[in-house]
Design an enzyme around this catalytic site. Structure first.
Site, short mmCIF file in Angstrom:
data_model
loop_
_atom_site.label_atom_id
_atom_site.label_comp_id
_atom_site.label_asym_id
_atom_site.label_seq_id
_atom_site.Cartn_x
_atom_site.Cartn_y
_atom_site.Cartn_z
CG ASP A 138 -1.92 -1.19 1.14
OD1 ASP A 138 -2.40 -1.52 0.04
OD2 ASP A 138 -2.16 -1.80 2.21
CG HIS A 139 4.70 1.33 0.03
ND1 HIS A 139 4.51 0.23 0.83
CD2 HIS A 139 5.84 1.07 -0.66
CE1 HIS A 139 5.48 -0.64 0.63
NE2 HIS A 139 6.32 -0.15 -0.28
CB SER A 140 4.27 4.51 -4.94
OG SER A 140 5.02 4.60 -6.13
#
Length: 129
Positions: free
Chosen positions: A46-48
């Protein structure tokens, strides 16, 4: 964003899959980590990343990976130990639907650096647009 199937080598003694940097993984490998003991209903990732590229392989069990480029979301099944998924930098990634026995191996082109993470989805959209 696509699945890459690696050649399975082996014989009656067992199977082997070779992973080599800049050969069947599209970058030099600087970091290797794995995730296990996850819960089915819990999402990971749930990130980049600004710069980090990742290559994901479920070496045991299975999970789903959803990649999002800000315009399109695509979900991939990692359910075979010879199946890899490339996640480029500036792609939002979520790992979910883990089987009880899943071990997800991640290869990265950068060392860990907290400042490389984008953890807020709106910030991610602002960066890429």
């Amino acid at each position: 964003m696509s699945i890459i199937l690696h050649e399975v080598l082996g014989d009656n003694r067992g199977q082997l899959v070779a992973i080599e940097e800049s050969v069947n993984v599209p970058f030099d490998i600087k970091r290797v980590f794995y995730i296990y003991g996850t819960q089915k209903k819990v999402s990971r990732g749930d990130h980049s990343h600004y710069n980090t590229k990742q290559y994901l392989i479920a070496v045991n069990g299975s999970c789903k990976i959803t990649l999002d480029n800000g315009k399109t979301k695509q979900t991939f099944d990692l359910d075979e130990p010879n199946k890899g998924l490339f996640q480029d930098a500036l792609i939002w990634g979520s790992m979910h639907d883990f089987s009880d026995d899943c071990v997800l191996l991640i290869l990265a082109n950068e060392y860990y650096d907290e400042s490389d993470y984008i953890r807020d989805y709106q910030e991610f959209l602002d960066v890429i647009h």
